[in-house]
Design an enzyme around this catalytic site. Structure first.
Site, mmCIF file in Angstrom:
data_model
loop_
_atom_site.group_PDB
_atom_site.id
_atom_site.type_symbol
_atom_site.label_atom_id
_atom_site.label_comp_id
_atom_site.label_asym_id
_atom_site.label_seq_id
_atom_site.Cartn_x
_atom_site.Cartn_y
_atom_site.Cartn_z
ATOM 1 N N HIS A 120 1.427 -3.598 46.889
ATOM 2 C CA HIS A 120 1.430 -4.564 45.794
ATOM 3 C C HIS A 120 1.079 -5.944 46.326
ATOM 4 O O HIS A 120 1.796 -6.527 47.129
ATOM 5 C CB HIS A 120 2.762 -4.636 45.038
ATOM 6 C CG HIS A 120 2.574 -5.154 43.628
ATOM 7 N ND1 HIS A 120 2.248 -4.332 42.571
ATOM 8 C CD2 HIS A 120 2.617 -6.398 43.124
ATOM 9 C CE1 HIS A 120 2.139 -5.047 41.469
ATOM 10 N NE2 HIS A 120 2.349 -6.306 41.778
ATOM 11 N N GLU B 140 0.480 7.918 41.624
ATOM 12 C CA GLU B 140 1.634 7.093 41.287
ATOM 13 C C GLU B 140 1.926 7.189 39.797
ATOM 14 O O GLU B 140 1.012 7.393 38.993
ATOM 15 C CB GLU B 140 1.357 5.623 41.619
ATOM 16 C CG GLU B 140 1.082 5.328 43.068
ATOM 17 C CD GLU B 140 0.834 3.857 43.316
ATOM 18 O OE1 GLU B 140 0.878 3.453 44.487
ATOM 19 O OE2 GLU B 140 0.572 3.118 42.333
ATOM 20 N N HIS C 155 -3.081 5.639 39.548
ATOM 21 C CA HIS C 155 -1.839 5.422 38.803
ATOM 22 C C HIS C 155 -2.134 5.586 37.318
ATOM 23 O O HIS C 155 -2.367 4.615 36.606
ATOM 24 C CB HIS C 155 -1.289 4.023 39.089
ATOM 25 C CG HIS C 155 0.074 3.767 38.549
ATOM 26 N ND1 HIS C 155 0.964 2.910 39.154
ATOM 27 C CD2 HIS C 155 0.708 4.251 37.458
ATOM 28 C CE1 HIS C 155 2.087 2.875 38.457
ATOM 29 N NE2 HIS C 155 1.946 3.671 37.410
#
Length: 237
Positions: A190, A70, A43
């Site tokens: 998450h 991401e 990410h």
């Protein structure tokens, strides 16, 4: 079996804290794959405080499993991913100063923007997933922007798991049922860890993939990276 994609951002955070190239991000990705990971997630953020854009280009040359990138679809991010063409891009609406992702897309309010962005990514042969909260209306909105998959934001589940796991998982079960009605693929991520992952998987057997970074890397400090990846894979069987 739900696939495990290891997010290696924290490896880059450790490297950047001291400068130099220890630990080596590329080697870490190769090791994760060798130890059983079925995907590598990164990410990159605008300030490059962990994964740097250079890392992403270097990782493209070595990742042999699924490469998932991401990020917030800024022009710079779109340029990066359309040049690299990973197997999957996950769109996340995080602010530049966000410590970590903290909300999913409002797929209704951002319908036009998401539709245009997803169409562009698909034109490059990239599978697209978008980060969403476990809300049936937002899942329906995700289908309308023609994403391939959704990634369910699981912070609320992780927070509620130890108090009332049945209550915590309930909105995710409803969201998955709605996603299946639109033939959407389903990812999750998450705050997933060795405590809450198995119950999530057992409750949502339709999951295609989970992306886990922070907890997995923390566990690896105690159990070793190879053993830790195997421990996570066992929770997904």
């Amino acid at each position: 079996m739900t696939k495990l994609s290891v997010n290696i951002n924290k490896i880059a955070t450790l490297r950047n804290a001291r400068g130099g190239d220890r630990p080596n991000v590329v080697q870490a990705a190769k090791d994760c794959e060798r130890f059983g990971a079925q995907g590598i997630t990164v990410h990159p953020r605008p300030d490059q405080r962990h994964i740097r854009y250079r890392d992403v280009y270097e990782l493209k040359e070595v990742v042999t499993t699924e490469f998932n990138i991401e990020g917030n679809p800024t022009p710079e991010f779109i340029k990066l991913v359309t040049e690299i063409k990973p197997e999957q891009v996950t769109l996340v609406p995080d602010a530049p100063d966000a410590i970590t992702s903290n909300a999913g897309w409002d797929t209704i309010h951002h319908k036009d923007f998401l539709t245009q962005t997803i169409l562009e990514l698909k034109s490059h042969g990239i599978r697209v997933s978008i980060f969403v909260d476990p809300d049936e209306g937002l899942v329906e909105g995700a289908a309308l922007v023609e994403t391939d998959r959704i990634e369910l934001y699981t912070e609320a589940y992780a927070k509620g798991y130890h108090q009332n796991k049945e209550q915590a998982i309930a909105p995710y079960i409803r969201a998955v049922k709605r996603a299946q009605e639109f033939a959407l693929g389903i990812n999750a991520g998450h705050d997933l860890d060795l405590d809450n992952l198995k119950y999530l998987k057992d409750s949502l057997p339709q999951l295609d993939e989970v992306s886990i970074g922070h907890a997995l890397i923390c566990d690896a400090l105690y159990f070793g990276l190879e053993n830790t990846i195997q421990l996570y894979l066992r929770q997904l069987k």
